[in-house]
Design a protein around this motif. Structure first.
Motif, PDB file in Angstrom:
ATOM      1  N   GLN A 125       0.831  -1.203   0.000  1.00 29.92           N
ATOM      2  CA  GLN A 125       0.000   0.000   0.000  1.00 29.92           C
ATOM      3  C   GLN A 125       0.869   1.258   0.000  1.00 29.92           C
ATOM      4  OE1 GLN A 125      -2.062   0.787   3.699  1.00 29.92           O
ATOM      5  NE2 GLN A 125      -3.788   1.766   2.628  1.00 29.92           N
ATOM      6  N   ALA A 172       2.607   1.702  -3.364  1.00 29.49           N
ATOM      7  CA  ALA A 172       1.662   2.088  -4.412  1.00 29.49           C
ATOM      8  C   ALA A 172       1.223   3.541  -4.259  1.00 29.49           C
ATOM      9  CB  ALA A 172       0.457   1.161  -4.397  1.00 29.49           C
ATOM     10  N   LYS A 173       1.090   4.010  -3.029  1.00 29.06           N
ATOM     11  CA  LYS A 173       0.711   5.413  -2.815  1.00 29.06           C
ATOM     12  C   LYS A 173       1.828   6.352  -3.258  1.00 29.06           C
ATOM     13  CE  LYS A 173      -2.826   5.246   0.784  1.00 29.06           C
ATOM     14  NZ  LYS A 173      -3.231   5.695   2.135  1.00 29.06           N
ATOM     15  N   SER A 174       3.051   5.919  -3.065  1.00 31.24           N
ATOM     16  CA  SER A 174       4.193   6.752  -3.470  1.00 31.24           C
ATOM     17  C   SER A 174       4.474   6.666  -4.965  1.00 31.24           C
ATOM     18  CB  SER A 174       5.450   6.319  -2.692  1.00 31.24           C
ATOM     19  OG  SER A 174       5.278   6.464  -1.309  1.00 31.24           O
ATOM     20  N   ASN A 175       3.926   5.627  -5.600  1.00 31.69           N
ATOM     21  CA  ASN A 175       4.183   5.393  -7.029  1.00 31.69           C
ATOM     22  C   ASN A 175       2.876   5.056  -7.752  1.00 31.69           C
ATOM     23  OD1 ASN A 175       7.404   5.114  -7.102  1.00 31.69           O
ATOM     24  ND2 ASN A 175       6.644   4.042  -5.286  1.00 31.69           N
ATOM     25  N   PRO A 176       1.978   6.039  -7.893  1.00 31.58           N
ATOM     26  CA  PRO A 176       0.667   5.762  -8.498  1.00 31.58           C
ATOM     27  C   PRO A 176       0.799   5.130  -9.883  1.00 31.58           C
ATOM     28  CG  PRO A 176       0.720   7.959  -7.540  1.00 31.58           C
ATOM     29  CD  PRO A 176       2.126   7.444  -7.511  1.00 31.58           C
ATOM     30  N   LYS A 177       0.027   4.050 -10.099  1.00 25.35           N
ATOM     31  CA  LYS A 177      -0.042   3.320 -11.369  1.00 25.35           C
ATOM     32  C   LYS A 177       1.253   2.619 -11.744  1.00 25.35           C
ATOM     33  CE  LYS A 177      -3.274   3.466 -13.672  1.00 25.35           C
ATOM     34  NZ  LYS A 177      -4.476   2.603 -13.680  1.00 25.35           N
ATOM     35  N   GLU A 224      -7.309  -2.057  -4.384  1.00 31.70           N
ATOM     36  CA  GLU A 224      -7.227  -0.640  -4.750  1.00 31.70           C
ATOM     37  C   GLU A 224      -8.183   0.199  -3.906  1.00 31.70           C
ATOM     38  OE1 GLU A 224      -6.028   0.291  -9.325  1.00 31.70           O
ATOM     39  OE2 GLU A 224      -8.036  -0.500  -9.010  1.00 31.70           O
ATOM     40  N   VAL A 271      -5.375   3.206  -3.435  1.00 33.90           N
ATOM     41  CA  VAL A 271      -4.238   3.296  -4.351  1.00 33.90           C
ATOM     42  C   VAL A 271      -4.704   3.055  -5.786  1.00 33.90           C
ATOM     43  CG1 VAL A 271      -2.591   2.569  -2.593  1.00 33.90           C
ATOM     44  CG2 VAL A 271      -3.655   0.844  -4.054  1.00 33.90           C
ATOM     45  N   ALA A 272      -3.823   3.345  -6.741  1.00 33.40           N
ATOM     46  CA  ALA A 272      -4.087   3.105  -8.160  1.00 33.40           C
ATOM     47  C   ALA A 272      -3.031   2.147  -8.698  1.00 33.40           C
ATOM     48  CB  ALA A 272      -4.068   4.416  -8.939  1.00 33.40           C
TER      49      ALA A 272
END
Length: 330
Positions: free
Chosen positions: A150, A153-158, A179, A184-185
Motif C-alpha cells: 500500500q 503504491a501510494k508513493s508510485n501511483p499506477k 485498490e 491506491v491506483a
C-alpha cells in the motif's frame, strides 16, 4: 463449430444405423463412452492451477467411468477464460465434450460484456476445488506485507503492475478490491493463465502476481522465487498456516476460485448421471485426494445441484458488485 456439427452428425448416423438393425436409441447410447474419446476443455494455458488439477483428476474419472473411457485434455486459453468456456457451452450435448469452468469469470464475463454463453448453457457435473487468492511478489522485492505494498503504491501511483488471468477473474477483482480498500491506483496486466503470471513475476516483469494459494504453493515447491503476502480467506488455511489473512492485515475482503466440471446443456439423462457419478467418485477417491494435496489443490466437492446453486448465488453477488464497482480493463 464445424467439429461440433460433424460429431453430432456422427451420433445421429450411429443412432439411425442402430434403429435400422433393430436397436433402440437408448441401446445405441450404451456404447458411450467407449466408442470415442471424451474431450475435456481447459480454458487456461498449460501449467496453471486448473490444468494441474485436471491432469491429476482425469485418470480417476476414466477409471470410474469404466468401459475403456478415454479423456483428452484440450487447452483453449484466451479472453480471460472466455474462449474455453464458449467452446464447452457450444459443443454438441452428446457426452463427448466436458470441461472445467472457473468462478468468477464464468459469471462475470456475461455481466461485463456480450458472451457466447449464459449460466443456463451448462449441465453442472460437480465442483472439485475451492482455491482462495493471494498476492505474491518476487523474493527480491522490498515489499514484505500488504501495508508495504500500500505504501509503495501510494508513493508510485499506477507504477505497481498486477498480473492476473484476465478481466473479471478472481485475481483481477481482488486487485480492484485492494485498490479501493488501500486507496491506491494499480495497473492491470492480464495473461492467459496463472503459469504466464508466474513467468512474468519470476522474470520481474510485473510487481505483483495475483494468483491462488494452491498455485502459489505449487510454484514455491518447484523453486519459483516468490514471497506471498497473505491469503484472501476468513481464516488461515492449513496449507499456508504462516500466511496472514488479508483481514488480519487490515484489508477485510475475501476472494476465491471454484473450479468445477460442466458440459453443454442438454446431455442425455443417462450420460449426465453417469458422468456426475464418475466425477464424484473420482473427486472422493483417496488416491486423487492424495495427489491433490501434493499439488496443493484445496478439494471441495459439490454435487451437481449444490454446485449450480453456488454458481447462481455467486451470480447475484457479482451483479451487485458490478453495480457498486464496475470492473474494467485498466
Amino acid at each position: 463449430m464445424r467439429d461440433s456439427i460433424r460429431r453430432l452428425k456422427q451420433r445421429v448416423a450411429k443412432l439411425a444405423i442402430a434403429v435400422m438393425f433393430g436397436c433402440s436409441a437408448s441401446q445405441a447410447m450404451a456404447a458411450w463412452p467407449s466408442d470415442q474419446p471424451i474431450n475435456m476443455i481447459i480454458a487456461y494455458a498449460p501449467g496453471g492451477g486448473t490444468d494441474i488439477v485436471a491432469r491429476s483428476l482425469v485418470p480417476f474419472i476414466e477409471r470410474h467411468l469404466g468401459d475403456g473411457a478415454k479423456i483428452n485434455i484440450l487447452n483453449r486459453p484466451g479472453a480471460g477464460g472466455g474462449i474455453g468456456f464458449a467452446a464447452i457451452a457450444n459443443a454438441a450435448a452428446d457426452g463427448y465434450t466436458i470441461g472445467f469452468i472457473n468462478t468468477p469469470p464464468i459469471i462475470t464475463i456475461p455481466i461485463e460484456r456480450q458472451a457466447a454463453w449464459t449460466l443456463s448453457s451448462f449441465d453442472y457435473l460437480g465442483n472439485i476445488v475451492d482455491d482462495p487468492g493471494t498476492f505474491c511478489v518476487h523474493q527480491d522485492s522490498p515489499i514484505k506485507s500488504l501495508a508495504e505494498l500500500q505504501a509503495f503504491a501510494k508513493s508510485n501511483p499506477k507504477k505497481v503492475t498486477v498480473g492476473s488471468t484476465g478481466v473479471g477473474s478472481d485475481d483481477h477483482l481482488a486487485m480492484l478490491m485492494f485498490e479501493r480498500a488501500a486507496g491506491v491506483a494499480l495497473t492491470h496486466v492480464p495473461f492467459k493463465g496463472s503459469s504466464e503470471t508466474r513467468t512474468a513475476i519470476t522474470g520481474k516483469h510485473i510487481t505483483v502476481a495475483a494468483i491462488n494459494v494452491g498455485e502459489a504453493l505449487q510454484y514455491l515447491k518447484s523453486g519459483s522465487p516468490l514471497r506471498c503476502l497473505g491469503q484472501m480467506t476468513a481464516q488461515r488455511m492449513s496449507m499456508a498456516p504462516d500466511w496472514p489473512t488479508f483481514k488480519e492485515q487490515g484489508f477485510a475482503f475475501e476472494m476465491a476460485s471454484l473450479r468445477g466440471i460442466a458440459a453443454p446443456r442438454g446431455l442425455p439423462s443417462t450420460v449426465r448421471e453417469r458422468l456426475a457419478r464418475a466425477i464424484e467418485r473420482a473427486a472422493n477417491d483417496p488416491m486423487f485426494k492424495d495427489a491433490a494435496e501434493r499439488a496443493f489443490a484445496p478439494v471441495r466437492f459439490l454435487a451437481p445441484n449444490a454446485y449450480e446453486a453456488e454458481i447462481r448465488a455467486g451470480d447475484s453477488q457479482f451483479r451487485q458488485l458490478w453495480k457498486d464497482m464496475p470492473w474494467t480493463d485498466r
